[in-house]
Every structure is written in structure tokens, then in C-alpha cells.
Design a protein around this motif. Structure first.
Motif, mmCIF file in Angstrom:
data_model
loop_
_atom_site.group_PDB
_atom_site.id
_atom_site.type_symbol
_atom_site.label_atom_id
_atom_site.label_comp_id
_atom_site.label_asym_id
_atom_site.label_seq_id
_atom_site.Cartn_x
_atom_site.Cartn_y
_atom_site.Cartn_z
ATOM 1 N N ALA A 141 1.047 -3.181 0.159
ATOM 2 C CA ALA A 141 1.636 -2.996 1.478
ATOM 3 C C ALA A 141 2.006 -1.529 1.691
ATOM 4 C CB ALA A 141 2.881 -3.873 1.610
ATOM 5 N N ASP A 142 2.421 -1.207 2.914
ATOM 6 C CA ASP A 142 2.831 0.172 3.205
ATOM 7 C C ASP A 142 3.945 0.629 2.269
ATOM 8 O OD1 ASP A 142 0.973 0.323 5.235
ATOM 9 O OD2 ASP A 142 2.406 -0.157 6.831
ATOM 10 N N LYS A 143 4.872 -0.306 1.949
ATOM 11 C CA LYS A 143 5.999 0.053 1.087
ATOM 12 C C LYS A 143 5.552 0.333 -0.352
ATOM 13 C CE LYS A 143 7.076 -4.745 -0.077
ATOM 14 N NZ LYS A 143 8.096 -5.828 -0.056
ATOM 15 N N ASP A 144 4.338 -0.091 -0.694
ATOM 16 C CA ASP A 144 3.815 0.123 -2.048
ATOM 17 C C ASP A 144 3.069 1.454 -2.182
ATOM 18 O OD1 ASP A 144 4.707 -2.451 -2.722
ATOM 19 O OD2 ASP A 144 2.818 -3.352 -2.079
ATOM 20 N N ALA A 145 2.713 2.035 -1.044
ATOM 21 C CA ALA A 145 1.894 3.251 -1.066
ATOM 22 C C ALA A 145 2.601 4.361 -1.838
ATOM 23 C CB ALA A 145 1.602 3.710 0.358
ATOM 24 N N GLY A 146 1.848 5.011 -2.702
ATOM 25 C CA GLY A 146 2.403 6.109 -3.481
ATOM 26 C C GLY A 146 2.972 5.702 -4.811
ATOM 27 N N ARG A 147 3.140 4.402 -5.009
ATOM 28 C CA ARG A 147 3.579 3.950 -6.330
ATOM 29 C C ARG A 147 2.401 4.017 -7.302
ATOM 30 N NH1 ARG A 147 8.365 1.628 -7.678
ATOM 31 N NH2 ARG A 147 9.913 1.913 -6.050
ATOM 32 N N LEU A 148 2.726 3.836 -8.566
ATOM 33 C CA LEU A 148 1.717 4.090 -9.592
ATOM 34 C C LEU A 148 1.453 2.861 -10.452
ATOM 35 C CD1 LEU A 148 3.272 7.485 -10.652
ATOM 36 C CD2 LEU A 148 1.353 7.180 -9.117
ATOM 37 N N GLY A 149 0.243 2.803 -10.958
ATOM 38 C CA GLY A 149 -0.121 1.756 -11.897
ATOM 39 C C GLY A 149 -0.854 2.371 -13.076
ATOM 40 N N SER A 150 -0.741 1.718 -14.213
ATOM 41 C CA SER A 150 -1.451 2.192 -15.396
ATOM 42 C C SER A 150 -2.924 1.807 -15.290
ATOM 43 C CB SER A 150 -0.845 1.572 -16.658
ATOM 44 O OG SER A 150 -1.157 0.191 -16.717
ATOM 45 N N HIS A 151 -3.679 2.076 -16.353
ATOM 46 C CA HIS A 151 -5.090 1.711 -16.371
ATOM 47 C C HIS A 151 -5.293 0.205 -16.278
ATOM 48 C CE1 HIS A 151 -3.944 1.048 -20.560
ATOM 49 N NE2 HIS A 151 -5.014 0.281 -20.670
ATOM 50 N N ARG A 152 -4.209 -0.550 -16.494
ATOM 51 C CA ARG A 152 -4.309 -2.011 -16.408
ATOM 52 C C ARG A 152 -4.332 -2.506 -14.965
ATOM 53 N NH1 ARG A 152 -0.866 -1.485 -20.992
ATOM 54 N NH2 ARG A 152 -1.778 -2.425 -22.867
ATOM 55 N N PHE A 153 -4.148 -1.610 -14.016
ATOM 56 C CA PHE A 153 -4.143 -2.001 -12.606
ATOM 57 C C PHE A 153 -5.339 -1.352 -11.915
ATOM 58 C CE2 PHE A 153 0.074 -2.644 -14.116
ATOM 59 C CZ PHE A 153 0.495 -3.800 -13.480
ATOM 60 N N LEU A 154 -6.235 -2.178 -11.421
ATOM 61 C CA LEU A 154 -7.433 -1.703 -10.745
ATOM 62 C C LEU A 154 -7.208 -1.704 -9.243
ATOM 63 C CD1 LEU A 154 -10.150 -3.711 -12.728
ATOM 64 C CD2 LEU A 154 -9.078 -1.514 -13.319
ATOM 65 N N THR A 155 -7.481 -0.586 -8.597
ATOM 66 C CA THR A 155 -7.334 -0.492 -7.142
ATOM 67 C C THR A 155 -8.717 -0.411 -6.516
ATOM 68 O OG1 THR A 155 -7.022 1.904 -7.445
ATOM 69 C CG2 THR A 155 -5.048 0.571 -7.154
ATOM 70 N N CYS A 156 -9.049 -1.437 -5.756
ATOM 71 C CA CYS A 156 -10.347 -1.500 -5.094
ATOM 72 C C CYS A 156 -10.158 -1.304 -3.599
ATOM 73 C CB CYS A 156 -11.020 -2.837 -5.369
ATOM 74 S SG CYS A 156 -11.393 -3.087 -7.126
ATOM 75 N N VAL A 157 -11.041 -0.509 -3.005
ATOM 76 C CA VAL A 157 -10.904 -0.174 -1.581
ATOM 77 C C VAL A 157 -12.140 -0.661 -0.830
ATOM 78 C CG1 VAL A 157 -10.604 1.679 0.094
ATOM 79 C CG2 VAL A 157 -9.529 1.860 -2.172
ATOM 80 N N PRO A 158 -11.957 -1.648 0.063
ATOM 81 C CA PRO A 158 -13.103 -2.174 0.808
ATOM 82 C C PRO A 158 -13.692 -1.128 1.762
ATOM 83 C CG PRO A 158 -11.229 -3.683 0.891
ATOM 84 C CD PRO A 158 -10.719 -2.392 0.335
ATOM 85 N N ASP A 159 -14.969 -1.235 1.985
ATOM 86 C CA ASP A 159 -15.644 -0.440 3.005
ATOM 87 C C ASP A 159 -15.094 -0.907 4.356
ATOM 88 O OD1 ASP A 159 -17.339 0.543 4.956
ATOM 89 O OD2 ASP A 159 -19.182 0.110 3.859
ATOM 90 N N PRO A 160 -14.364 -0.055 5.086
ATOM 91 C CA PRO A 160 -13.689 -0.512 6.314
ATOM 92 C C PRO A 160 -14.640 -0.984 7.406
ATOM 93 C CG PRO A 160 -13.612 1.890 6.125
ATOM 94 C CD PRO A 160 -14.136 1.372 4.827
ATOM 95 N N SER A 161 -15.904 -0.624 7.316
ATOM 96 C CA SER A 161 -16.862 -1.068 8.336
ATOM 97 C C SER A 161 -17.449 -2.438 7.999
ATOM 98 C CB SER A 161 -17.999 -0.042 8.472
ATOM 99 O OG SER A 161 -18.795 -0.006 7.288
ATOM 100 N N ARG A 162 -17.098 -2.954 6.784
ATOM 101 C CA ARG A 162 -17.738 -4.202 6.356
ATOM 102 C C ARG A 162 -16.749 -5.281 5.902
ATOM 103 N NH1 ARG A 162 -22.178 -2.733 2.021
ATOM 104 N NH2 ARG A 162 -22.792 -4.899 2.455
ATOM 105 N N ALA A 163 -15.572 -4.898 5.445
ATOM 106 C CA ALA A 163 -14.668 -5.911 4.884
ATOM 107 C C ALA A 163 -13.215 -5.469 4.983
ATOM 108 C CB ALA A 163 -15.029 -6.179 3.422
ATOM 109 N N THR A 164 -12.325 -6.449 4.892
ATOM 110 C CA THR A 164 -10.880 -6.173 4.883
ATOM 111 C C THR A 164 -10.290 -6.659 3.560
ATOM 112 O OG1 THR A 164 -10.085 -8.301 5.765
ATOM 113 C CG2 THR A 164 -10.847 -6.644 7.369
ATOM 114 N N SER A 165 -9.236 -5.996 3.134
ATOM 115 C CA SER A 165 -8.570 -6.382 1.886
ATOM 116 C C SER A 165 -7.995 -7.783 1.970
ATOM 117 C CB SER A 165 -7.456 -5.379 1.559
ATOM 118 O OG SER A 165 -7.988 -4.114 1.274
ATOM 119 N N GLU A 166 -7.386 -8.118 3.106
ATOM 120 C CA GLU A 166 -6.749 -9.428 3.262
ATOM 121 C C GLU A 166 -7.774 -10.546 3.127
ATOM 122 O OE1 GLU A 166 -3.708 -10.153 3.324
ATOM 123 O OE2 GLU A 166 -2.637 -8.327 3.885
ATOM 124 N N PHE A 167 -8.955 -10.333 3.692
ATOM 125 C CA PHE A 167 -9.994 -11.354 3.623
ATOM 126 C C PHE A 167 -10.475 -11.538 2.184
ATOM 127 C CE2 PHE A 167 -14.337 -12.905 3.743
ATOM 128 C CZ PHE A 167 -14.252 -13.961 4.645
#
Length: 380
Positions: free
Chosen positions: A271-297
Motif C-alpha cells: 500500500a501507499d503506507k508501505d512505500a519506501g520500507r525495506l525487505g531482505s532478499h527473502r521478499f520478492l517485489t514484482c511489478v506488473p506491466d501497467p498496460s497489461r495487468a494490475t497487482s490487485e488482480f
């Protein structure tokens, strides 16, 4: 109440034990007691072949019962009709209320009050929570305020009505939540029915944002709960304590996987409140192609039956912490990707469902506070 006469509990109820010799080749229905005045529950039967006890104690509906071991945290209850005739060990004393002197319903409510638990807690015996025990004599010696029988009945009836209303409201809320979830699942199934399958690595690739560690700075970390229960904020980690640990920045809208517990639904949308926080290598952050998919979906799919199965298969190893999500296996997962318009429409349904759930939770929270407040007013 202050205007009511004070009596010891021993004047209105008595210790009433029904010992029963354990017979060979016999199973005995067994019950336990929830803490915090939440009643009794059925436990697996006691088998004479495996129990070390030579004597068990039969309980009767309407009796007051408590757990010596967990009395300090409110493990008191009234035996309900469905548990009449169950058996317990000597760690569960039972009492019968003297009908001519007190209402069993009123005394039952007395033991659901935190005020009562706290007063009895002062008489615990032993060191440490799990070794603290309250003896039946201490229970019977407890002074209570006792109104007339008619007033006791009136109070108990009023509390019963409020309790019944709360239970009915909670059941209705649970039913509505189930209906909403079923509606979401049905809508989701419709829009993915003929959707093309796309590899996760193509539609929402892994994005790493490494952080250069300053020993004098602090780094607020992010966690992801299992079972789709979202993110949580960890305390800031001083830079000097980071050591060789690698940290990566989380961005709003990232689809975040905890690789250790992904197999049990440790997936969330930042969420917006999570932005800028950090995760170790155990946390994978995947970013959808905004023209093709949404994170919520995509998040909804991963927490469904098919998505959870895919995460399980992508997390080889044994049980628990030995099951780690493989990055390559995650990237290879093929998931349905309907049109962006269909995804956005579904996301709006999810948003409405969350808003309804939040409103229901707020209303339920008010109800949850009502009964303790009434008990404190009566017995405080």
C-alpha cells in the motif's frame, strides 16, 4: 453494585464433584474451557487405554467450571446442555449454584466478567503464568455483590438478549462475507475463463531496488503475513546492525512475496503506507506491466486455489521454513491475463468488497465492546 449486599460465593454455590472410576476399554467425552470467558469446547475423547488418570469427573449442564491452569486468564464457564455428561480431570473443578439463593445465569455472567478474573487472580498459587493455580476454596471465598433473585434474573435476561443480538449480528456478518467472497470468485472465474496464459516473469517481472547501507541510518522493514492477511511494519533496523544483510526498497503497488511462506499465502500488495520500507532478499517485489495487468488482480489469483497450488509447486523442500519459493519457478508460473479493462472492473469489485468488510468490522468492533462494558457496569 455498591448498594447490593456482599456475600461470599460459597454462600450461593457449592463445590460439586462427581468422580468416576476409569473403566477398561472405555472412551469418555471430554471438554476444554476457552480463556477470557468464551465458554467450553469439545475435545477428543479420553481413552482409558492411554490416560494415566484412574478417576475422571462427570460434569452437568448448568454447573460452573474452571481450569486451574488457565484461571488467571479467565478460563471460567457454565457447562452448556450439549456438554452435559462430559468428563474432565481434577484440574477442572465444578460448582453447582444453589437455586434458592442465586440465579445460575447471573453467576454464569459473573464469571464472564474480567473484574471477577482479576479479583480471583490475586489468589493464584505458583510461579509464572502457566504454574498459577486457583484453588476452589479461593473461588468460594470471593466476595460478590448479590441483588435479589428477581434483579439477578432481570440482569441475566438483559445480558442474554444483548449476547444473542451480538451472536446474530456476527453470524449475519459471516454469512454476508461468504456471499461477497462467492460473488467475487464467480466474477473472477467468468473473466478468466478464456483469458490467455502469460508467464509471471513476463507480465510482472521481479524488480530489485537495492539500498546502500549507512551505519548511522535506520531502515524500516516490511513484513508480509501468511494467508493473504496483508503487510505489517517491522521496527526500524539500525544500519550498524544490518551487517551483510541485503535490503531492497518496496514501492507502492508492488506484488510482494515472502519466499519462506509464499506456499501458505504470504503474498500482498504494498500500500501507499508501505512505500519506501525495506525487505531482505527473502521478499520478492514484482511489478506488473501497467498496460497489461494490475497487482490487485494478480494478487487475487495467487490467493485462489489455483494460485496457491502454483506457489506450493514453486516452493520445493520439506515443511515450514525449508519450503522456499524459487525465483525461477515463480517467473515460470503461467496465470490468466484477461483484458486490462476486465481487470480494472474486477478490482473495483474488490475495492467495494473491502469497504463493506471494513464497515462491517467497525460495527462489529463496537458490539464487541458493548458486552464487556455492560459486565463491568454490573460487576465492577
Amino acid at each position: 453494585m455498591n448498594q447490593w449486599p456482599k456475600v461470599a460465593l460459597g454462600e450461593v454455590m457449592r463445590l460439586d464433584l462427581a468422580p468416576h472410576h476409569v473403566e477398561p476399554d472405555t472412551n469418555y467425552p471430554n471438554i476444554g474451557i476457552y480463556s477470557f470467558g468464551r465458554g467450553t469446547f469439545a475435545k477428543p475423547p479420553i481413552e482409558s487405554a492411554t490416560t494415566s488418570a484412574s478417576t475422571l469427573y462427570r460434569v452437568s449442564a448448568g454447573q460452573v467450571i474452571y481450569s486451574r491452569l488457565f484461571a488467571f486468564e479467565g478460563a471460567y464457564a457454565t457447562v452448556p446442555p450439549e456438554h452435559d455428561g462430559a468428563f474432565v480431570s481434577n484440574e477442572f473443578p465444578t460448582f453447582t449454584v444453589i437455586a434458592e439463593k442465586a440465579s445460575s445465569a447471573y453467576i454464569g455472567w459473573l464469571f464472564r466478567s474480567a473484574v471477577t478474573w482479576q479479583a480471583l487472580r490475586q489468589n493464584t498459587v505458583g510461579m509464572g503464568d502457566r504454574r498459577q493455580r486457583i484453588h476452589p476454596a479461593s473461588v468460594l471465598a470471593l466476595p460478590i455483590s448479590l441483588p435479589s433473585l428477581s434483579v439477578q434474573h432481570a440482569i441475566a435476561n438483559r445480558l442474554d438478549r444483548v449476547s444473542d443480538a451480538i451472536v446474530a449480528r456476527e453470524r449475519a456478518a459471516t454469512s454476508r462475507a461468504s456471499e461477497v467472497e462467492a460473488t467475487l470468485r464467480a466474477a473472477f472465474a467468468r473473466i478468466i475463463a478464456d483469458a490467455p496464459r502469460v508467464a509471471m516473469g513476463e507480465i510482472a517481472p521481479l524488480v530489485r531496488r537495492p539500498v546502500e547501507i549507512d551505519p548511522d541510518a535506520s531502515y524500516p522493514e516490511l513484513g508480509v503475513r501468511s494467508f493473504g492477511k496483508g503487510t505489517f511494519h517491522k521496527p526500524a533496523l539500525p544500519g550498524i546492525e544490518v551487517g551483510t544483510k541485503k535490503l531492497f526498497t518496496v514501492g507502492a503497488g508492488d506484488l510482494v512475496f515472502n519466499i519462506v511462506f509464499a506456499w501458505e499465502g504470504a503474498v500482498a500488495v504494498a500500500a501507499d503506507k508501505d512505500a519506501g520500507r525495506l525487505g531482505s532478499h527473502r521478499f520478492l517485489t514484482c511489478v506488473p506491466d501497467p498496460s497489461r495487468a494490475t497487482s490487485e488482480f494478480l494478487h487475487f489469483w495467487f490467493l485462489g486455489k489455483e494460485g496457491m497450488l502454483a506457489l506450493g509447486q514453486a516452493s520445493p523442500g520439506g515443511a515450514g521454513r525449508n519450503r522456499t519459493l524459487s525465483i525461477k519457478a515463480l517467473e515460470a508460473i503461467k496465470l490468466p491475463v484477461p483484458s486490462l479493462d476486465a481487470q480494472l472492473w474486477f478490482d473495483s469489485l474488490q475495492s467495494k468488497a473491502r469497504a463493506a468488510k471494513a464497515a462491517q468490522a467497525e460495527a462489529t468492533a463496537h458490539l464487541d465492546q458493548l458486552l464487556p462494558a455492560m459486565l463491568n457496569e454490573v460487576f465492577g
